[in-house]
Design a protein around this motif. Structure first.
Motif, mmCIF file in Angstrom:
data_model
loop_
_atom_site.group_PDB
_atom_site.id
_atom_site.type_symbol
_atom_site.label_atom_id
_atom_site.label_comp_id
_atom_site.label_asym_id
_atom_site.label_seq_id
_atom_site.Cartn_x
_atom_site.Cartn_y
_atom_site.Cartn_z
ATOM 1 N N GLN A 89 31.712 48.191 38.611
ATOM 2 C CA GLN A 89 31.571 47.763 40.003
ATOM 3 C C GLN A 89 31.004 48.880 40.894
ATOM 4 O OE1 GLN A 89 35.382 46.151 41.182
ATOM 5 N NE2 GLN A 89 35.337 44.637 39.538
ATOM 6 N N GLN A 108 23.716 33.557 48.196
ATOM 7 C CA GLN A 108 24.902 33.407 47.339
ATOM 8 C C GLN A 108 24.849 34.338 46.129
ATOM 9 O OE1 GLN A 108 24.555 29.217 46.642
ATOM 10 N NE2 GLN A 108 25.554 28.657 48.562
ATOM 11 N N GLN A 111 25.856 37.589 47.280
ATOM 12 C CA GLN A 111 27.284 37.503 47.602
ATOM 13 C C GLN A 111 28.168 37.718 46.371
ATOM 14 O OE1 GLN A 111 28.395 33.687 49.193
ATOM 15 N NE2 GLN A 111 29.298 34.632 51.007
ATOM 16 N N MET A 112 27.667 37.288 45.202
ATOM 17 C CA MET A 112 28.454 37.482 43.975
ATOM 18 C C MET A 112 28.781 38.963 43.770
ATOM 19 S SD MET A 112 29.001 34.496 42.628
ATOM 20 C CE MET A 112 29.663 34.923 41.019
ATOM 21 N N ALA A 113 27.832 39.825 44.140
ATOM 22 C CA ALA A 113 28.095 41.263 44.024
ATOM 23 C C ALA A 113 29.029 41.713 45.147
ATOM 24 C CB ALA A 113 26.784 42.038 44.071
ATOM 25 N N ASP A 115 31.306 40.038 46.629
ATOM 26 C CA ASP A 115 32.675 39.548 46.421
ATOM 27 C C ASP A 115 33.539 40.524 45.631
ATOM 28 O OD1 ASP A 115 32.207 37.276 47.803
ATOM 29 O OD2 ASP A 115 31.979 35.956 46.062
ATOM 30 N N LEU A 116 32.895 41.385 44.861
ATOM 31 C CA LEU A 116 33.665 42.347 44.061
ATOM 32 C C LEU A 116 34.163 43.508 44.915
ATOM 33 C CD1 LEU A 116 31.468 42.379 40.856
ATOM 34 C CD2 LEU A 116 33.862 41.693 40.982
ATOM 35 N N LYS B 3 39.631 35.403 46.533
ATOM 36 C CA LYS B 3 38.853 35.570 45.314
ATOM 37 C C LYS B 3 38.886 34.290 44.475
ATOM 38 C CE LYS B 3 38.167 38.930 41.690
ATOM 39 N NZ LYS B 3 38.926 39.633 40.680
ATOM 40 N N ARG B 6 36.770 31.665 46.140
ATOM 41 C CA ARG B 6 35.362 31.944 45.874
ATOM 42 C C ARG B 6 34.973 31.487 44.468
ATOM 43 N NH1 ARG B 6 32.506 35.639 49.375
ATOM 44 N NH2 ARG B 6 33.231 34.993 51.416
ATOM 45 N N ARG B 13 29.552 24.947 42.583
ATOM 46 C CA ARG B 13 28.094 25.067 42.709
ATOM 47 C C ARG B 13 27.411 24.927 41.350
ATOM 48 N NH1 ARG B 13 28.579 30.113 46.791
ATOM 49 N NH2 ARG B 13 28.676 28.917 48.726
ATOM 50 N N LEU B 293 26.979 38.911 35.140
ATOM 51 C CA LEU B 293 28.227 39.019 35.906
ATOM 52 C C LEU B 293 29.136 40.078 35.280
ATOM 53 C CD1 LEU B 293 29.258 35.346 36.824
ATOM 54 C CD2 LEU B 293 28.027 37.036 38.197
ATOM 55 N N MET B 296 28.008 43.446 36.099
ATOM 56 C CA MET B 296 28.294 43.792 37.490
ATOM 57 C C MET B 296 29.749 44.207 37.693
ATOM 58 S SD MET B 296 26.160 40.654 39.170
ATOM 59 C CE MET B 296 27.069 40.593 40.691
ATOM 60 N N GLY B 297 30.581 43.884 36.702
ATOM 61 C CA GLY B 297 31.993 44.282 36.828
ATOM 62 C C GLY B 297 32.949 43.106 36.909
ATOM 63 N N TYR B 298 32.454 41.875 36.667
ATOM 64 C CA TYR B 298 33.370 40.744 36.546
ATOM 65 C C TYR B 298 34.014 40.790 35.161
ATOM 66 C CZ TYR B 298 31.885 38.399 40.847
ATOM 67 O OH TYR B 298 31.668 38.082 42.147
#
Ligand SMILES: Nc1ncnc2c1ncn2[C@@H]1O[C@H](COP(=O)(O)OP(=O)(O)O)[C@@H](O)[C@H]1O
Ligand SMILES: [Mg+2]
Lengths: 233, 379
Positions: A89, A108, A111-113, A115-116, B3, B6, B13, B293, B296-298
């Motif tokens: 992250q 959006q 936004q995914m980034a 949101d972290l 979270k 979201r 979506r 994802l 990115m760190g998910y």
């Protein structure tokens, strides 16, 4: 603290092979490299020389097999979940392929980034809008990937990698799909992050246009560090 | 919390994005759920129809031949048993029921159809059906009957209200609602006098004795006393006991009921396959994006949550139309067959649960694909 903690990236004797046993193919040999915080480094080299592999190791998308790999104070040889996720992250990764969800609008996706990073939640929407606008997408916040050109998609992916103000940006040929004007904008943005916010940038590119923005020029040939030149202003 | 919200919005979506695929998916889930609902509806119809007559008799306790199982089987007993039961303390009154199968002639098509003829004493309380009790005097005249208004069309229309039953003429002077079951398409209600004349059965052999308790009498005590007093060829049950015993018989003892349960299981399996196909394709098509994802760190758990939410949304989207369609189809079926087909709120909830477990099971299977997803494979 070890000396590695003061560097943004500290690589020593890094090896990497794909496959195992007889079919194993070594692609990185004894890489030694360190980057200071706020440095803007460009990595070049012929296709197949191992640039992407090296980026993916630094981004903790692969596990090192031999040698030392310390990034942002984390020892990537031993990093496990959930530390792995929180380390990722802190990075901004710009991939060769944009990999945007077709279902998400430009806003959006970015936004995914965002949101972290709940700590920045109250300013995140404004930041997303400002960044996309800066990248020339202010009129296209609500467009989905299929409504955008290749260059526009790439810029959405760039915004996604930068919106959370990462400590380290890893970029794999980010300007390949961009025209001259947008290349300028993206490079300006990365240079600004490096010089004003202290963001470390490691960017792979073949694009001679961009060399002048960089502090370092690293050349990789056949998995070995061929040259590492500090460019003076 | 934010979270999670979201993540749910994100799932929504993803699911909504491809309309064509969404419609096909929801259609598939609806189809599977509809299969289950119809099976459950048929099963309910089977169970309900089997105990209709039992429900409508005016009795606290029923005394029957000990071999009589299920209730619709015909096993007579001597009328003496009714008098013996009447002598037991706490029993206020007892009335007999005679039952026979006769041939009804459809006068339009000149065909014969079995019909259940139920004889009773019109001067004694026997049924809980208002139409019967209000017009019961009409049956006093020999040769008259009430015809089941929920009977199937197979009995045909009567030009002048005169029916032919087992070669005798019977005047239909009223009707009552009972309906089809697995033996006959309907019933005919007659006085005891008419019954003996029509069926030539002996008055001494009755099908059932209907007992009513004195006010304040205790059901279990009376049942115990009946068991002590009555000979071993008959048994006494409370009405509720007998209903339970019969439901149990039809639920577990009959192949048709098992077949219908297998039908539900089949619907479930079809649903899992359809759902799996959808979710698996969804995951596979976006493998690179999901991997991004992760880069990115998910965490894996986030991606699993998103796919599971997608599966629950899918089940909810399929559930609503299946419920509407299923209720409508069962209503049409009930109306055309005389079987009281339908689904209760509890059944609907059960199918809802089945829907969710169906889709989450499919989601879990589909997720095996992303469990070991390596973000490095993106390059
Ligand atoms: N997943 C993989 N499996 C096996 N070999 C790979 C894989 N990815 C890359 N390679 C090989 O490793 C070498 C370095 O690749 P890469 O790091 O992508 O080079 P570059 O980015 O400099 O073009 C190449 O020879 C490539 O064929
Ligand atoms: Mg590459």
């Amino acid at each position: 603290m070890t000396s590695a903690a003061n560097k943004a990236i500290e690589i020593a004797g890094l090896d990497y092979s794909f496959g195992t046993g007889e079919t194993a193919k070594q692609v990185l040999f004894e890489i030694d490299l360190s980057l200071e915080p706020g440095e803007f480094a460009i990595m070049t080299g012929p296709s197949g020389s191992g640039k992407t592999t090296l980026l993916s190791l630094v981004g903790a998308l692969r596990r090192p097999q031999g040698g030392q790999l310390n990034v942002l104070g984390h020892d990537l040889n031993t990093l496990e979940s959930p530390g792995l996720e929180s380390y990722r992250q802190q990075l901004g990764f710009i991939f060769q392929l944009h990999n945007l969800f077709p279902a998400l609008t430009a806003f959006q996706s970015v936004q995914m980034a965002g949101d972290l990073h709940p700590e920045a939640a109250d300013q995140m929407d404004d930041r997303i809008r400002a960044l996309l606008t800066q990248l020339g997408l202010g009129e296209r916040l609500d467009y989905r990937p299929h409504q955008l050109s290749g260059g526009q998609r790439q810029r959405v992916a760039i915004a996604r990698a930068l919106v959370h103000r990462p400590a380290l940006v890893l970029a794999d040929e980010p300007t390949a799909a961009l025209d001259g004007e947008n290349t300028e904008i993206v490079l300006g943005l990365l240079a600004e992050l490096a010089h004003e916010r202290g963001t470390t940038v490691l960017m792979v590119t073949q694009d001679a246009r961009v060399f002048e923005s960089a502090d370092r020029l690293i050349n990789l040939v056949d998995g070995q560090l061929d040259s590492d030149v500090r460019l003076s202003e | 919390m934010l979270k999670l919200m979201r993540a749910v919005v994100f799932s929504f979506r993803l699911l909504m994005h491809e309309r064509g695929r969404l419609i096909a998916s929801v259609g598939g889930v609806t189809f599977a759920l509809l299969l289950m609902l119809l099976q459950i509806g048929f099963r309910n119809a089977l169970l309900d129809s089997a105990i209709q007559l039992l429900r409508e008799v005016d009795a606290d306790i029923l005394v029957i031949n000990k071999e009589k199982d299920p209730f619709l089987a015909r096993n007579r007993m001597h009328k003496e048993r009714l008098y013996q039961a009447l002598s037991v303390e706490g029993v206020e009154s007892a009335s007999p029921l005679w039952i026979a199968l006769e041939q009804w002639k459809n006068l339009e098509e000149e065909t014969l159809h079995p019909i259940r003829v139920i004889g009773f004493n019109p001067r004694e309380p026997t049924f809980l059906i208002d139409e019967v009790n209000e017009n019961v005097d009409k049956l006093n005249r020999i040769g008259t009957a009430f015809l089941d208004s929920h009977a199937r069309d197979s009995y045909g229309k009567l030009p002048d209200g005169i029916a032919q039953v087992s070669l005798r003429e019977i005047e239909i002077v009223g009707s009552f609602p009972l309906g089809t079951d697995f033996e006959v398409d309907g019933s005919l209600l007659v006085s005891d006098e008419t019954f003996f004349e029509l069926t030539r059965q002996s008055p001494d052999w009755i099908e059932i004795a209907l007992l009513r308790l004195k006010p304040g009498a205790e059901m279990n005590r009376v049942l115990e006393n009946l068991a002590l007093t009555l000979p071993g060829d008959v048994r006494a049950f409370s009405k509720a006991q007998l209903i339970d015993r019969d439901l149990d018989y039809w639920r577990t003892g009959t192949p048709i009921s098992v077949i219908l349960l297998v039908g539900v299981a089949l619907g479930f399996a079809v649903g899992v396959v359809i759902c799996y196909q959808i979710l698996y394709t969804e995951v596979l098509d976006h493998l690179a994006e999901f991997a991004t994802l992760k880069a990115m760190g998910y965490g894996d758990s986030y991606i699993q949550f998103v796919v599971m939410v997608e599966s629950v949304l899918l089940s909810a989207l399929g559930f609503v139309p299946s419920l509407v369609l299923g209720s409508f189809m069962l209503a049409v079926l009930g109306w055309s067959s005389g079987l009281p087909a339908g689904i209760s709120l509890g059944d609907a909830l059960n199918v809802g649960l089945l829907a969710v477990s169906m889709c989450t099971l499919a989601g879990t299977l589909a997720l095996r694909k992303v469990r070991n997803l390596e973000p490095a494979e993106l390059f």
